[in-house]
Design a protein around this motif. Structure first.
Motif, PDB file in Angstrom:
ATOM      1  N   SER A 266       6.145   0.573 -12.412  1.00 30.44           N
ATOM      2  CA  SER A 266       5.599   0.574 -11.189  1.00 30.44           C
ATOM      3  C   SER A 266       4.776   1.751 -10.644  1.00 30.44           C
ATOM      4  CB  SER A 266       7.176   0.322 -10.205  1.00 30.44           C
ATOM      5  OG  SER A 266       7.574   2.339 -10.369  1.00 30.44           O
ATOM      6  N   HIS A 267       4.000   1.842 -10.183  1.00 28.39           N
ATOM      7  CA  HIS A 267       3.616   3.126  -9.841  1.00 28.39           C
ATOM      8  C   HIS A 267       4.650   4.442 -10.017  1.00 28.39           C
ATOM      9  CE1 HIS A 267       0.335   0.372  -8.139  1.00 28.39           C
ATOM     10  NE2 HIS A 267      -0.125   1.411  -8.000  1.00 28.39           N
TER      11      HIS A 267
ATOM     12  N   LYS B 272       2.345   1.881  -3.352  1.00 31.54           N
ATOM     13  CA  LYS B 272       0.614   1.995  -4.157  1.00 31.54           C
ATOM     14  C   LYS B 272       0.241   4.062  -4.069  1.00 31.54           C
ATOM     15  CE  LYS B 272      -3.334  -0.136  -4.110  1.00 31.54           C
ATOM     16  NZ  LYS B 272      -4.445  -1.297  -2.790  1.00 31.54           N
ATOM     17  N   ASN B 273       0.539   4.081  -3.074  1.00 33.74           N
ATOM     18  CA  ASN B 273       0.374   5.519  -2.344  1.00 33.74           C
ATOM     19  C   ASN B 273       1.797   6.505  -2.977  1.00 33.74           C
ATOM     20  OD1 ASN B 273      -2.989   4.578  -1.140  1.00 33.74           O
ATOM     21  ND2 ASN B 273      -1.803   3.932   0.535  1.00 33.74           N
ATOM     22  N   LEU B 274       2.563   6.000  -3.336  1.00 37.67           N
ATOM     23  CA  LEU B 274       4.329   6.527  -3.374  1.00 37.67           C
ATOM     24  C   LEU B 274       4.214   7.379  -2.670  1.00 37.67           C
ATOM     25  CD1 LEU B 274       2.557   8.372  -6.869  1.00 37.67           C
ATOM     26  CD2 LEU B 274       3.914   6.364  -6.729  1.00 37.67           C
TER      27      LEU B 274
ATOM     28  N   THR C 226       4.031  10.309 -15.996  1.00 34.48           N
ATOM     29  CA  THR C 226       2.555  11.097 -15.512  1.00 34.48           C
ATOM     30  C   THR C 226       2.883  12.444 -16.250  1.00 34.48           C
ATOM     31  OG1 THR C 226       1.433   9.308 -14.985  1.00 34.48           O
ATOM     32  CG2 THR C 226       0.020  11.793 -14.013  1.00 34.48           C
TER      33      THR C 226
ATOM     34  N   ASN D  83       1.017  -1.176  -0.114  1.00 32.52           N
ATOM     35  CA  ASN D  83       0.343  -0.098   0.291  1.00 32.52           C
ATOM     36  C   ASN D  83       0.877   1.609   0.176  1.00 32.52           C
ATOM     37  OD1 ASN D  83      -2.346  -1.184  -0.018  1.00 32.52           O
ATOM     38  ND2 ASN D  83      -2.561  -1.330   2.577  1.00 32.52           N
TER      39      ASN D  83
ATOM     40  N   TYR E  62       7.045  13.759  -4.143  1.00 32.58           N
ATOM     41  CA  TYR E  62       6.714  12.342  -3.197  1.00 32.58           C
ATOM     42  C   TYR E  62       8.441  12.566  -3.073  1.00 32.58           C
ATOM     43  CZ  TYR E  62       3.194  11.762  -7.307  1.00 32.58           C
ATOM     44  OH  TYR E  62       1.919  11.681  -8.120  1.00 32.58           O
TER      45      TYR E  62
ATOM     46  N   TYR F 221       5.226  -4.145 -17.210  1.00 28.96           N
ATOM     47  CA  TYR F 221       4.933  -3.373 -16.067  1.00 28.96           C
ATOM     48  C   TYR F 221       5.213  -2.388 -15.764  1.00 28.96           C
ATOM     49  CZ  TYR F 221       3.867  -3.383 -11.122  1.00 28.96           C
ATOM     50  OH  TYR F 221       3.146  -2.654  -9.874  1.00 28.96           O
TER      51      TYR F 221
ATOM     52  N   GLN G 128       5.018   5.582 -13.139  1.00 25.60           N
ATOM     53  CA  GLN G 128       3.856   5.875 -13.309  1.00 25.60           C
ATOM     54  C   GLN G 128       4.086   7.509 -13.439  1.00 25.60           C
ATOM     55  OE1 GLN G 128       1.855   4.291 -16.532  1.00 25.60           O
ATOM     56  NE2 GLN G 128       1.616   6.167 -16.191  1.00 25.60           N
ATOM     57  N   ALA G 129       4.236   7.196 -12.318  1.00 25.75           N
ATOM     58  CA  ALA G 129       3.786   8.979 -11.885  1.00 25.75           C
ATOM     59  C   ALA G 129       4.798   9.867 -12.297  1.00 25.75           C
ATOM     60  CB  ALA G 129       4.520   8.536 -10.343  1.00 25.75           C
TER      61      ALA G 129
END
Length: 293
Positions: free
Chosen positions: A273-274, A86-88, A281, A83, A117, A271, A277-278
């Motif tokens: 990773s979060h 996921k929540n960075l 983005t 988590n 982050y 794939y 991807q952040a």
């Protein structure tokens, strides 16, 4: 064997009661009783002594309890860490980057990302474009930051900036008062360039080939600062992205502008990773557009 069964088992063990366990788990008592019965059948042992007023662990149940408690603690820790990713709130982002590609706007993008982050660690691998793309294909880096021009069909590219190349000379060079210069005027000038495996070098050589000639390379180096120092002491000229130049050099634009494109590279169908991807983005939100082969 399911995690739900283990959760029920631990609650019965701690409350010594199927009824109280069911109440705390917000399920029916038959659901708890049935789950424990199936668990005992799977293990082939009796976990609780049901002949007493309370549900008391048997010797086998106590051994099982000791291990299950550690397992469930590990599961809870794992879920928490997942988590956090996921929540960075944690994580590692590995960027493979070429020296030239690390110019504007990459520092600005990294600053924005780190401010947003702060708990994500960023690791850099500095290589030439070919090696960066190999690292991506072999899944040894999350993202690459490269100059476009030697694209690989296994990789997608997101264009984030275009930058003009300029001629750099010392303040004592005869070109230092020129407002602009044609590439043909450099044919007989000693040049100081990056090494042959650098894409920028290949781009520059290709432009000279369009003039049916080759650059006169006096020195070559892997280090931008070495090149600039040699130019500053009038050992020759160089061609660099404008943002890499500083006040120690005179910069002269080309009559026919020559630009390089910087892009974020990622392996196709990978794939992401979060954290990666952040970063991607943020780049898309703040800069340019997607570019595919």
């Amino acid at each position: 064997m399911e995690l739900r069964q283990l959760e029920y088992f631990l609650m019965v063990s701690k409350t010594n009661s199927f009824t109280r366990a069911a109440e705390r788990l917000y399920v029916s008592q038959p659901a708890v009783t049935n789950a424990i019965r199936i668990l005992e059948e799977e293990l082939g042992v009796q976990l609780f002594d049901r002949n007493q007023k309370q549900a008391v662990l048997t010797a086998e149940g106590q051994v099982f309890f000791n291990h299950v408690e550690n397992i469930m603690c590990g599961v809870s820790k794992t879920i928490f860490e997942i988590n956090e990713l996921k929540n960075l709130n944690s994580g590692l982002l590995t960027l493979a980057i070429t020296p030239i590609a690390g110019t504007w706007p990459i520092p600005k993008l990294l600053k924005i990302f780190k401010c947003k982050y702060p708990n994500i660690q960023i690791s850099f691998i500095e290589e030439n474009v070919t090696e960066v793309q190999t690292l991506l294909i072999e899944n040894k880096a999350d993202l690459g930051i490269v100059i476009l021009g030697d694209n690989n069909n296994l990789i997608d590219y997101t264009l984030i900036s275009s930058q003009e190349l300029v001629i750099c000379c010392s303040k004592n060079h005869c070109f230092q008062r020129k407002n602009s210069i044609d590439l043909s005027e450099l044919v007989n000038e000693p040049l100081i360039l990056l090494t042959q495996n650098c894409l920028l070098r290949k781009i520059i050589v290709k432009e000279f080939e369009r003039l049916n000639t080759l650059p006169q390379i006096a020195f070559e180096s892997n280090h931008i600062q070495t090149i600039k120092s040699l130019v500053a002491c009038n050992a020759g000229l160089t061609i660099l992205p404008y943002d890499l130049c500083d006040n120690s050099l005179v910069t002269i634009p080309l009559d026919t502008p020559l630009t390089i494109d910087t892009a974020i590279a990622i392996k196709k169908n990978k794939y992401i990773s979060h954290a990666a991807q952040a970063f991607l983005t943020l780049a898309k939100e703040n800069f340019l557009k997607h570019h595919e082969n």
